[in-house]
Design an enzyme around this catalytic site. Sequence first.
Site, PDB file in Angstrom:
ATOM      1  N   ARG A  76      57.823 -26.136  14.141  1.00 23.16           N
ATOM      2  CA  ARG A  76      58.068 -27.364  14.890  1.00 23.16           C
ATOM      3  C   ARG A  76      56.743 -28.112  15.053  1.00 23.16           C
ATOM      4  O   ARG A  76      55.814 -27.581  15.664  1.00 23.16           O
ATOM      5  CB  ARG A  76      58.661 -27.019  16.272  1.00 23.16           C
ATOM      6  N   HIS A 121      56.095 -37.015  20.569  1.00 31.69           N
ATOM      7  CA  HIS A 121      55.579 -36.004  21.505  1.00 31.69           C
ATOM      8  C   HIS A 121      54.398 -36.627  22.259  1.00 31.69           C
ATOM      9  O   HIS A 121      53.241 -36.249  22.066  1.00 31.69           O
ATOM     10  CB  HIS A 121      55.173 -34.736  20.748  1.00 31.69           C
ATOM     11  N   GLU A 166      60.508 -33.794  26.023  1.00 30.19           N
ATOM     12  CA  GLU A 166      60.332 -33.757  27.479  1.00 30.19           C
ATOM     13  C   GLU A 166      60.280 -35.108  28.188  1.00 30.19           C
ATOM     14  O   GLU A 166      59.244 -35.516  28.730  1.00 30.19           O
ATOM     15  CB  GLU A 166      59.094 -32.926  27.836  1.00 30.19           C
ATOM     16  N   ASN A 308      62.556 -26.547  26.510  1.00 28.04           N
ATOM     17  CA  ASN A 308      61.298 -25.816  26.666  1.00 28.04           C
ATOM     18  C   ASN A 308      61.352 -25.142  28.027  1.00 28.04           C
ATOM     19  O   ASN A 308      61.972 -25.663  28.961  1.00 28.04           O
ATOM     20  CB  ASN A 308      60.111 -26.779  26.634  1.00 28.04           C
ATOM     21  N   TYR A 310      58.978 -22.931  30.998  1.00 26.95           N
ATOM     22  CA  TYR A 310      57.700 -22.371  31.477  1.00 26.95           C
ATOM     23  C   TYR A 310      57.732 -21.849  32.913  1.00 26.95           C
ATOM     24  O   TYR A 310      56.871 -21.069  33.287  1.00 26.95           O
ATOM     25  CB  TYR A 310      56.583 -23.428  31.374  1.00 26.95           C
ATOM     26  N   GLU A 375      60.294 -24.267  23.052  1.00 24.52           N
ATOM     27  CA  GLU A 375      58.927 -23.936  23.479  1.00 24.52           C
ATOM     28  C   GLU A 375      59.018 -22.902  24.580  1.00 24.52           C
ATOM     29  O   GLU A 375      59.846 -23.025  25.489  1.00 24.52           O
ATOM     30  CB  GLU A 375      58.191 -25.136  24.091  1.00 24.52           C
TER      31      GLU A 375
END
Length: 478
Positions: A76, A121, A166, A308, A310, A375
């Site tokens: 990616r 991005h 995002e 993603n 985190y 991610e």
Amino acid sequence: MKKFPDNFKFGVATSAYQIEGAWNEDGKGESVWDNQCHTFPEKIADRTNGDIACDSYHKMDEDILNLKRLGVHFYRFSIAWTRIYPTGLPNVINQKGIDYYNLLIDKLIANNIEPLVTIYHWDLPQKLQEIGGWTNPIMADYFVSYARICFKSFGDRVKKWITINEPYQISEYGYSYPLFAPFYKFTGIGCYLAGHNVLLAHGKAYRMYEKEFKSKQGGKVGIVNEVAWTQTETGKKEDEEAAIRYRQMYFGWFVHPIFSKAGDYPPIMRERIDRLSKEQGFDYSRLPKFTPEEVEMLHGSSDFLGFNHYNTYLVKSEPYGQRPSVQHDRGVKNYVDESWIPTSAYDFRVTPWGLKNVLKWIKEEYGNPEVMVLENGYAGFANDPIEDFARIDFMKGYIGAVLDAILEGCNVTAYTVWSFMDNFEWSSGYSCRFGLFHVDFNDPKRKRTPKRSAYYYQNLIKTKMVTDIKPESFDHNL
Ligand code: BGC
């Protein structure tokens, strides 16, 4: 031993500004990140920038060799808008930029690595920022024009596309709470304007692909959002409701319009922001409204649910943040348990159960769509060691959590490590490292060295199992 399904895909991710360097070479235009890092170095923790970064623009063959060694099924990466359209607009096309990505894509495919391409991005052309960036509604049409040239130039070989990475971080951290370029501070206002236009840009690009390219190219197009798990310490009803409210007014903000049965913003978000806007003396809602045609256009505009991941947060129902702001609109205090294993980023704690819970929640909330984890990764410090056993433990936990979720019926088809190599971590500069490969940023050659986690990932991909084995080198007999 539990095993991933045969067709499950593993990959690694990067983004253009974070790795490419060559910020002004071969006709590339200036992006918001170029501009902000050069003009206000103090906004970056170590006063660095992405001028050279990992120098990937000049190190394509070495990068591809490392990807091949890892054995990933896909890579990616993102395209820099300003390499294709230096000013952001279609009247000037930079052929050298197109040539660069053509070569990268061709070489990946020649090495049996699928390109998974993010169109945007975060590196908006600076020229477009000067007319308001994502707060200007025209940006949706400008994005469609840029997406079109990407589909046209690369879509014969690229079959998986991410329009935008995002939206929450772009909108909240770029236009309200100044963490990312363009570093605007306009809490509770800028974020909703930007978010609205980002969603429209995505939806319009999706529909354009559907109309102009889908039958010829047959690719999949989606959007990627970040999702945090939220849980309470108290188990009280109002806190449990706050946990859901947080998810809806964070992830749901961008996912509900596309994946829910009803479409549009989550009802709780609409209701709260309309009400609070009125109470605060606005004679309109701070959250813009979609027309019925826009609701329809956005609804279903993604061929997979990419995210993603985190964070896990503890949450409480409590008035929080300044008025107006996203935090205050949510009315949820979020914090972390200090006993959770820390990383170099304060609120990125090691909480693998959060990923499993997110996957189970998505399954229930949105009717078990195809999900790709695009991610997930461990934030090391500037001196992140080559013997990165903490990262291996992280991977065991999180990748194991994905496998458990699959065994419980979640339709997950891909997992992606952030990141392939250490790179420019936005406002943290090079002080925060996520790579499977170490990069020496003091070396003009930007030497790459595989960390132990790279060997671990290679073995995991090969065996499709999450084991305790910590290989000492790459298996070259692949
Ligand atoms: C972004 C990456 C970033 C990573 C780690 C994600 O939000 O997409 O660009 O480096 O998080 O912070």
